[in-house]
Design a protein around this motif. Structure first.
Motif, short mmCIF file in Angstrom:
data_model
loop_
_atom_site.label_atom_id
_atom_site.label_comp_id
_atom_site.label_asym_id
_atom_site.label_seq_id
_atom_site.Cartn_x
_atom_site.Cartn_y
_atom_site.Cartn_z
N LEU A 1 0.83 -1.21 0.00
CA LEU A 1 0.00 0.00 0.00
C LEU A 1 0.86 1.25 0.00
CD1 LEU A 1 -2.61 -0.94 2.79
CD2 LEU A 1 -2.78 -1.36 0.33
N LEU A 2 0.42 2.25 -0.73
CA LEU A 2 0.93 3.61 -0.56
C LEU A 2 -0.20 4.37 0.13
CD1 LEU A 2 2.58 4.03 -4.05
CD2 LEU A 2 3.77 3.87 -1.86
N LEU A 3 0.03 4.67 1.40
CA LEU A 3 -1.09 5.12 2.23
C LEU A 3 -1.66 6.47 1.82
CD1 LEU A 3 -0.12 3.92 5.81
CD2 LEU A 3 -1.85 2.99 4.28
N CYS A 4 -0.87 7.28 1.14
CA CYS A 4 -1.43 8.57 0.70
C CYS A 4 -2.45 8.37 -0.40
CB CYS A 4 -0.32 9.52 0.26
SG CYS A 4 0.41 9.12 -1.33
N ARG A 5 -2.32 7.25 -1.10
CA ARG A 5 -3.22 6.96 -2.22
C ARG A 5 -4.21 5.82 -1.86
NH1 ARG A 5 -0.30 4.07 -6.93
NH2 ARG A 5 -0.63 2.35 -5.46
N ASP A 6 -3.69 4.73 -1.31
CA ASP A 6 -4.51 3.56 -0.98
C ASP A 6 -5.11 3.68 0.42
OD1 ASP A 6 -3.56 2.49 -3.43
OD2 ASP A 6 -1.76 1.79 -2.40
N GLY A 7 -4.64 4.61 1.20
CA GLY A 7 -5.14 4.89 2.54
C GLY A 7 -5.48 6.36 2.60
N PRO A 8 -5.49 7.01 3.74
CA PRO A 8 -5.12 6.43 5.03
C PRO A 8 -6.16 5.47 5.59
CG PRO A 8 -5.88 8.70 5.33
CD PRO A 8 -5.79 8.46 3.85
N VAL A 9 -7.39 5.51 5.07
CA VAL A 9 -8.41 4.62 5.63
C VAL A 9 -8.39 3.29 4.88
CG1 VAL A 9 -10.86 4.31 6.08
CG2 VAL A 9 -9.84 6.60 6.26
N VAL A 10 -8.16 2.23 5.62
CA VAL A 10 -8.21 0.88 5.07
C VAL A 10 -8.99 0.01 6.05
CG1 VAL A 10 -6.00 1.11 3.88
CG2 VAL A 10 -6.05 0.18 6.20
N THR A 11 -9.34 -1.19 5.59
CA THR A 11 -10.04 -2.08 6.52
C THR A 11 -9.03 -2.82 7.38
OG1 THR A 11 -10.02 -4.03 5.08
CG2 THR A 11 -11.84 -2.46 4.79
N TRP A 12 -9.49 -3.26 8.54
CA TRP A 12 -8.62 -4.05 9.41
C TRP A 12 -8.23 -5.36 8.73
CZ3 TRP A 12 -5.18 -3.55 12.76
CH2 TRP A 12 -4.79 -4.57 13.63
N ALA A 13 -9.08 -5.87 7.85
CA ALA A 13 -8.73 -7.08 7.11
C ALA A 13 -7.49 -6.85 6.26
CB ALA A 13 -9.92 -7.50 6.22
N GLU A 14 -7.36 -5.64 5.71
CA GLU A 14 -6.15 -5.30 4.93
C GLU A 14 -4.96 -5.00 5.83
OE1 GLU A 14 -7.19 -2.58 1.31
OE2 GLU A 14 -8.60 -2.11 2.93
N ALA A 15 -5.23 -4.31 6.92
CA ALA A 15 -4.14 -3.76 7.73
C ALA A 15 -3.53 -4.77 8.68
CB ALA A 15 -4.66 -2.57 8.54
N ARG A 16 -4.33 -5.72 9.14
CA ARG A 16 -3.90 -6.58 10.25
C ARG A 16 -2.55 -7.24 9.99
NH1 ARG A 16 -8.41 -10.58 11.99
NH2 ARG A 16 -8.30 -10.92 9.75
N SER A 17 -2.44 -7.90 8.85
CA SER A 17 -1.19 -8.63 8.59
C SER A 17 -0.03 -7.66 8.35
CB SER A 17 -1.36 -9.56 7.40
OG SER A 17 -1.70 -8.82 6.24
N LEU A 18 -0.31 -6.51 7.75
CA LEU A 18 0.77 -5.56 7.47
C LEU A 18 1.35 -4.98 8.75
CD1 LEU A 18 -0.88 -3.66 4.47
CD2 LEU A 18 0.84 -5.47 4.38
N LEU A 19 0.49 -4.74 9.72
CA LEU A 19 0.96 -4.12 10.96
C LEU A 19 1.69 -5.12 11.86
CD1 LEU A 19 -1.98 -1.72 11.86
CD2 LEU A 19 0.10 -1.26 10.56
N ARG A 20 1.67 -6.40 11.47
CA ARG A 20 2.44 -7.39 12.24
C ARG A 20 3.89 -7.42 11.82
NH1 ARG A 20 -0.70 -12.98 12.30
NH2 ARG A 20 1.06 -13.47 13.65
N VAL A 21 4.21 -6.78 10.70
CA VAL A 21 5.59 -6.78 10.20
C VAL A 21 6.27 -5.50 10.68
CG1 VAL A 21 7.06 -6.89 8.15
CG2 VAL A 21 4.84 -8.06 8.18
N ARG A 22 7.25 -5.66 11.54
CA ARG A 22 7.84 -4.48 12.18
C ARG A 22 8.56 -3.56 11.20
NH1 ARG A 22 10.38 -6.65 17.87
NH2 ARG A 22 8.44 -7.45 18.74
N GLU A 23 9.11 -4.15 10.16
CA GLU A 23 9.92 -3.33 9.26
C GLU A 23 9.07 -2.49 8.31
OE1 GLU A 23 10.46 -6.51 9.86
OE2 GLU A 23 12.27 -6.31 11.08
N LEU A 24 7.77 -2.79 8.23
CA LEU A 24 6.95 -2.06 7.26
C LEU A 24 6.65 -0.66 7.77
CD1 LEU A 24 4.39 -4.70 5.97
CD2 LEU A 24 6.43 -3.85 4.84
#
Lengths: 268, 157
Positions: free
Chosen positions: A245-268
């Motif tokens: 995701l590029l959050l300025c374009r694909d976000g800042p609002v996303v679903t938790w279904a999209e975000a959950r796995s991404l936020l588990r990766v510390r380097e992201l």
């Protein structure tokens, strides 16, 4: 990048010692209409620019709440009525309130995260027939940090269930004490028929979203506003990348279904 | 209300627990219990709010958390030495289910399934959620910082 459009500061309201709300109107051609959840790049001329979500949209007027934490935000926060700031936008995804039609609404804000959610509350109050019960859950550090204190009683009078809690009460506070997730048990909603909108520090978002899913909300129905360094606003520079995701374009609002796995990766 | 302490039970176990309950009311300001007193009762709040506090000689009663509708007030009755760790005061008019601890503890000893269900509910719904919430508060997430939410009016990281 587009050239910032000049906007005039119509009013400036002090919300807290370091927080002010600016109402802006175009000094020239107006920008395209903003949707709740979208953000603008606000320029303090000669200082720099920062991304700031809209906290109200009224015709061509834009309202932004700004906390003074750095050079640019301090300059914007200190703008005087009649002064000029630059605006680019609208950028990013909106909250998508239309997708929540007919459902109970949970608006959950931590700290200054109430600012981007305010237009959701205002839109829901303006069209109560379009959704179920409206719950607004607000957490703040101290009572003096609570935003829009003069409005929340009016939200209650118009039918919203507004629950407020603080981490650190002062001697005058006679309300709830605790983190915002503790209010969930007192909100009025049917988990299988509810859409949640969550904004605040990322740790608060993760804890809240997990709690909501534990209580039976579908992760697709939990919409969160995420944050990385926004710069260009149009998905070119890559500063705001979060995995695919590029959050300025694909976000800042996303679903938790999209975000959950991404936020588990510390380097992201 | 979407759920609460009682929502964690099966129908049978909830009915069993409620067989020990009586309905009580507290006016606003009622001192429900004091720190270090014997924990001989507990409550499930039906209406109103209760503040949990810790007494500081210099600052008086410091509220550390507020409990509301559906929440369990008191879990020290379940674990030795059966004494309250905090004090509790009704913030507003409160209606609650009140339970005497002795017969409930006896039922736990006599009926292992009921005891497990009750212990699990206290651990997960009351202690677990409150511990997670407390840990988040320890992070002081809303403090002013230059790494706050930029799009919400802060500053870019």
């Amino acid at each position: 990048m587009t050239t910032p459009a000049p906007y005039r500061v119509v009013t400036r309201t002090v919300e807290a010692p370091d927080v002010a709300t600016l109402v802006l109107e175009p000094a020239g051609d107006p920008l395209p209409p903003f949707s709740p959840g979208q953000f603008a790049m606000l320029y303090a001329f000669g200082v720099g620019d920062i991304p700031v979500s809209v906290c109200a949209v009224d015709g061509h007027r834009l309202t932004h709440t700004i906390r003074a934490v750095g050079a640019v935000s301090s300059a914007l926060h200190g703008s005087r009525t009649g002064g000029t700031v630059g605006v680019r936008g609208p950028f990013g995804t909106g909250w998508g309130l239309d997708h929540a039609a007919g459902r109970d609404l949970l608006v959950i804000a931590g700290g200054i995260g109430l600012a981007p959610l305010r237009p959701v509350v205002l839109a829901a109050l303006a069209a109560p027939e379009r959704h179920g019960r409206l719950n607004v859950l607000v957490g703040a550090r101290v009572p003096g940090d609570l935003l829009y204190a003069s409005e929340t009683d009016a939200w209650r009078e118009r039918g919203a269930r507004v629950l407020v809690t603080v981490d650190r009460p002062d001697a005058r506070w006679n309300g709830d004490v605790g983190v915002v997730t503790t209010l969930l048990g007192r909100a009025a909603f049917t988990p299988s028929d509810t859409t949640a909108f969550v904004c605040g520090p990322e740790v608060m978002i993760r804890a809240t979203a997990r709690d909501l899913v534990d209580r039976g909300l579908d992760a697709d129905r939990v919409r969160v506003s995420l944050e990385r360094t926004m710069h260009c606003g149009v998905g070119h520079c890559g500063h705001c990348q979060l995995g695919p995701l590029l959050l300025c374009r694909d976000g800042p609002v996303v679903t938790w279904a999209e975000a959950r796995s991404l936020l588990r990766v510390r380097e992201l | 209300m979407s759920d609460g302490f009682l929502g964690a039970f099966s129908d049978a176990h909830r009915e069993r627990l409620l067989s020990f309950a009586r309905t009580v009311s507290f006016p606003a300001g009622t001192r429900v219990f004091d720190e270090d007193d014997p924990a001989q009762r507990f409550w499930v709040l039906r209406h109103g709010h209760v503040d949990l506090d810790c007494h500081d000689p210099a600052r008086g009663a410091l509220v550390v958390e507020t409990l509301g509708e559906g929440e369990l007030l008191g879990w020290s009755w379940l674990f030795e030495p059966y004494r309250w760790h905090l004090g509790a005061t009704a913030q507003d008019a409160v209606t609650a289910y009140e339970f005497d601890a002795d017969p409930v503890r006896a039922a736990i000893e006599q009926d292992a399934r009921f005891g497990l269900a009750l212990t699990r509910s206290v651990a997960s719904v009351a202690i677990g959620r409150r511990l997670r919430a407390c840990r988040i508060r320890l992070l002081d997430l809303y403090r002013p910082t230059d790494t706050g939410r930029a799009s919400a009016g802060g500053e870019p990281r």
